[in-house]
Design a protein around this motif. Sequence first.
Motif, short mmCIF file in Angstrom:
data_model
loop_
_atom_site.label_atom_id
_atom_site.label_comp_id
_atom_site.label_asym_id
_atom_site.label_seq_id
_atom_site.Cartn_x
_atom_site.Cartn_y
_atom_site.Cartn_z
N VAL A 197 -10.92 -41.05 -4.60
CA VAL A 197 -10.14 -40.59 -3.45
C VAL A 197 -10.61 -41.35 -2.21
O VAL A 197 -11.77 -41.25 -1.81
N GLY A 198 -9.71 -42.13 -1.63
CA GLY A 198 -10.06 -42.88 -0.44
C GLY A 198 -10.02 -41.99 0.80
O GLY A 198 -9.21 -41.08 0.88
N ILE A 199 -10.90 -42.26 1.74
CA ILE A 199 -10.92 -41.53 3.01
C ILE A 199 -10.74 -42.56 4.12
O ILE A 199 -11.55 -43.47 4.26
N TYR A 200 -9.67 -42.42 4.90
CA TYR A 200 -9.33 -43.40 5.93
C TYR A 200 -9.17 -42.71 7.29
O TYR A 200 -8.94 -41.51 7.38
N VAL A 201 -9.27 -43.52 8.34
CA VAL A 201 -9.06 -43.05 9.71
C VAL A 201 -7.68 -43.51 10.16
O VAL A 201 -7.37 -44.70 10.09
N ASP A 202 -6.85 -42.57 10.60
CA ASP A 202 -5.53 -42.89 11.13
C ASP A 202 -5.48 -42.49 12.60
O ASP A 202 -5.35 -41.31 12.92
N PRO A 203 -5.60 -43.46 13.52
CA PRO A 203 -5.62 -43.14 14.95
C PRO A 203 -4.36 -42.43 15.43
O PRO A 203 -4.39 -41.72 16.42
N ARG A 215 -2.97 -43.01 -6.74
CA ARG A 215 -4.18 -43.39 -6.00
C ARG A 215 -4.24 -42.54 -4.73
O ARG A 215 -3.83 -42.98 -3.66
N PRO A 216 -4.74 -41.33 -4.84
CA PRO A 216 -4.75 -40.44 -3.67
C PRO A 216 -5.66 -40.95 -2.57
O PRO A 216 -6.71 -41.54 -2.83
N ALA A 217 -5.25 -40.72 -1.33
CA ALA A 217 -6.06 -41.09 -0.18
C ALA A 217 -5.86 -40.04 0.91
O ALA A 217 -4.74 -39.63 1.18
N VAL A 218 -6.96 -39.62 1.49
CA VAL A 218 -6.92 -38.64 2.58
C VAL A 218 -7.07 -39.39 3.89
O VAL A 218 -7.95 -40.25 4.04
N TYR A 219 -6.22 -39.07 4.86
CA TYR A 219 -6.25 -39.71 6.17
C TYR A 219 -6.65 -38.67 7.21
O TYR A 219 -6.04 -37.61 7.31
N LEU A 220 -7.66 -39.01 7.98
CA LEU A 220 -8.19 -38.10 8.99
C LEU A 220 -7.87 -38.63 10.39
O LEU A 220 -7.92 -39.84 10.62
N PRO A 221 -7.54 -37.75 11.33
CA PRO A 221 -7.34 -38.19 12.72
C PRO A 221 -8.61 -38.81 13.27
O PRO A 221 -9.72 -38.43 12.89
N LYS A 222 -8.43 -39.77 14.15
CA LYS A 222 -9.59 -40.44 14.73
C LYS A 222 -10.49 -39.46 15.46
O LYS A 222 -11.72 -39.57 15.44
N ALA A 421 -0.82 -43.67 23.98
CA ALA A 421 -1.55 -43.56 22.72
C ALA A 421 -0.56 -43.43 21.58
O ALA A 421 0.58 -43.03 21.77
N MET A 422 -1.01 -43.77 20.38
CA MET A 422 -0.15 -43.60 19.22
C MET A 422 0.05 -42.11 18.95
O MET A 422 -0.86 -41.31 19.14
N GLY A 423 1.23 -41.75 18.51
CA GLY A 423 1.51 -40.35 18.26
C GLY A 423 2.28 -39.73 19.41
O GLY A 423 2.65 -40.40 20.38
N ASP A 424 2.51 -38.44 19.32
CA ASP A 424 3.36 -37.76 20.29
C ASP A 424 2.59 -37.32 21.53
O ASP A 424 3.06 -37.47 22.65
N TYR A 425 1.40 -36.76 21.35
CA TYR A 425 0.76 -36.20 22.53
C TYR A 425 -0.12 -37.21 23.25
O TYR A 425 -0.79 -38.03 22.64
N GLN A 426 -0.06 -37.13 24.58
CA GLN A 426 -0.70 -38.10 25.46
C GLN A 426 -1.61 -37.36 26.45
O GLN A 426 -1.54 -36.14 26.58
N THR A 427 -2.44 -38.13 27.16
CA THR A 427 -3.41 -37.54 28.08
C THR A 427 -3.26 -38.15 29.47
O THR A 427 -3.20 -39.38 29.62
#
Length: 692
Positions: A197-203, A215-222, A421-427
Motif C-alpha cells: 500500500v503506497g502512502i503519498y502526499v497530495d497538496p 495497486r492501492p494507494a492512500v493519499y494524505l493532505p499535505k 492554493a490548490m483545492g477549493d479553500y484558500q487563506t
Amino acid sequence: MDIAERLFNWFVASTLMASAVAVVVLAVQHLLRRRIHARLRYALWLIVLLRLMLPVLPQSPVSLFNAVPAWTDIKNAVLGVSYQWNKPDAISEHSQIENTYKPYYTTNEAEKNTVLQPLLTTDTEEHITAGIEGESHPAVRVLAVVWLTGAAVLLGYNLIYWLRFQNKIKRLSPVDRASILKIAEESRSLFSMKRPVGIYVDPSAQSPYITGIFRPAVYLPKSLVSETVNEQLLKHVIVHELAHYKRKDTIWNMVGSLVFAVHWMNPIVWLVLRQIKADRELACDALVLEKLGEEEAVPYGMTIIEFLRRYASGRSPAHLLYFRGSNGQREMMRRIRMIQSFKKGSYKFSMLAVILVLLFGTATLTNARESEAAPFAVAAQEQQQSGKTVKVDKTVAAKLQQVVNEFAGKEIKLKDVFKLAMGDYQTVESVDGKYALEFGLEKGAVLSVSGPVPIDKISKEDQEKILQYLKKIYPNKTYTFENEMKMLKEIGSFERISYTLKGKDFWIVLSNQKQLKDLLGLPELKPENYEIKTDAKELDKKMLKTASEAVKMVLNQDFNATEAILRSGQFDSQGDMLSKWQLKGNGISVGMEGEPSRVSAVGYDSKRVEKEKVKTNKEIPEKEARKVIAAVAKELYNIDISGYKMGWDNDFKFYTLEKDIENNKTTIITAELDANKNMMNIFSYERLQLNR
C-alpha cells in the motif's frame, strides 16, 4: 423509432423498477431499524445498484414485479402516449448494453473520479426493426435527447477529469516519514493484505482518500503530513481507508458512478446514492472497529469527529459524482452513535442475514414472468494555476472583514490579495500576519478564523488543570504559558474551537467542543496534542543507557542523545493519550515507549537512509538479508524470526517479516539495509500491538 428513443425507453423502465426496489429497501430498513446492522443495510443497497446497472435480468415466478400488473399505465404516464404499439411477443428477447470502464476509485470527498465508457450495441438487424411501431410522441423524443446528452456530458467530464488526475498523481511524492510508513505497515497487517500500500502526499487533497483496485494507494493532505499528529489518529485514518479497499468499495464506487451517469434524470437515484454513501461509511467504521477491537471505539470516534470537522463537506468543490454531502451533523451523530454501541462480532453476517439478502436479491434482481409481465416492462427491457497572487472578491472580502472584526473585537486590516492554493479553500491573512481566515473559493463561504487572544480567555482554574496535566506527563520541567495563545474557530454546522498554548520548548493544543459534552460525556476542554522538548541529559540515565546500547548493537555507532522530544502518542481504552519519546543525536534517532521505556525503533535520519539503503531486493540475496535481520531482531527485541514470512515492500523499499498471531493480528518487523548488509533502520510492530 431511433436508437435514442429505444435506449430512453429502456432507461425509463429500468429506473422505475429500480426505484420500486429502493422504496422496498427503505421500508425494510425502517421496519428493522433496531435489528439491522450497518453491513446488512449496505448490502441491501448494493442490490439496488445492481438492479440499476444490469441491462438484462432473468425472469422468475418469485420476482417482486409479478405483483405489479400496471406497467403499461405507468409507461404511458411517463413517456406520453405512443401512437401505435405492436404486440409484446413481436419484440426481441433482449438488447445488449455492454459497459466498459476504467478501474479507478477514490473515497476522497473532494476528488471522486471514475471513468465510464459505455459501448452500446444491439443483437441483430431484426432487433432494430422489431418492437414498437409507429411514431412516438414529440415529448418522448425531446426527453430522449436530453437524457442522452446529460449522460454523455457526465461521462465526458469524468473522462477528462480522470486523465488530468492520472497526470497529477504521477507528480505526487511518497511519504518519507518513518513513523507514517510504520503505521501504514501495521494497518495493512490488520487486514492481512498481501499487496503493498503506497502512502503519498497530495497538496491539493481536502481529506485523505484511497485509490486503486490492484495497486492501492492512500493519499494524505499535505497539512496532515506536515502537522504534528498523534500516531493513533493517523492509524485510524489509514485503517479506515484500507477498510474501504478490503470491502471492495473501490469496485462499488465505479458501479455507483456508472449508475449516476445513466440514471441522472431520476431524483430517487440521487437520494439512493446519497444514502448508499452514508451507510457505506457506517459499514466501513464497523469493519475498522471489528479489527481494532471495542476498546478502540472512543479513540476512533474522536478521530472521526476530528476529520469530519476538519474536512467538512462545505470545503469540497462540487463534483458531478455522488460521493459527497453526507458529512453533515446528522450523519456524523449517526456514525458516532454506531461507534458507541459497537460490539465485537457484529460486523459478521448471521445466517438469518445471509438468507434475507439471498431472498431479497432473488425477488428484486429478477423480472416478472413474460406471461404475467405488462407490455411496458417487456418492451423497455428489450430496448435496451497554483501559487498565483489573486485579488479577493469584494463580496467575499466584506464577509471576511466582518468575521475577523467580530472575532478580534476590533478593526483588523486584511490583505486584499491571497496566494492561490490548490483545492477549493484558500487563506487570507491580516496585514500584520497575526490573523488568518479560510474561505471556500467556489462559494466564498468563510470556514475558519484564527488569531491571537489573551490567555485569560481560559479560566485560571482551567489553566491550572492544563499545567497539572503537563506536569503529570513530564514533571521535570517548569511550565509557564505565554500571555497570548492562538485561538482557531471553525465555522459551519459543527462549530469547533481550539486553543494552542505555548511556552518555552513546549506547546499543547486544546479542543473546546460543547456539542460533544452531552453526547460522549467528554469534558468541554480536552488536550488534543502536545510536544515537550527537553535536554536529553535530564532523562533517566538508565533510559539513555538503554538507547545507547540499542544504537551500538544495531548501527555499531556511539550514541550521544542531545535532544529529547516527548510527544502525544496513541489513545488508551479510556480515551487518554499515551506518550512516547524520540531521542536524537549525531544523525541518529531512537524511538522509545512504554513504562519502563523500551526501544521500538532505531535508525539513521531519513535523508541518510534514503540515500544509502538498497532500493531493490535483488541487491542482497534474501537468505543473507534474513540472516542480518534475524541477528538484530533477536538481540534488540528478543524475537526469533524463524517462523516469519519474509517479503519486500516495493513501494517503500524495505524488507518485511510477518507472522500471524492470535486475534487476527500480525507481528511485523521492517528493516532497511545498505549495500554492505549494514542495518540502516529497524522497527518492530509486535511490541506496539502487545502494549497497545
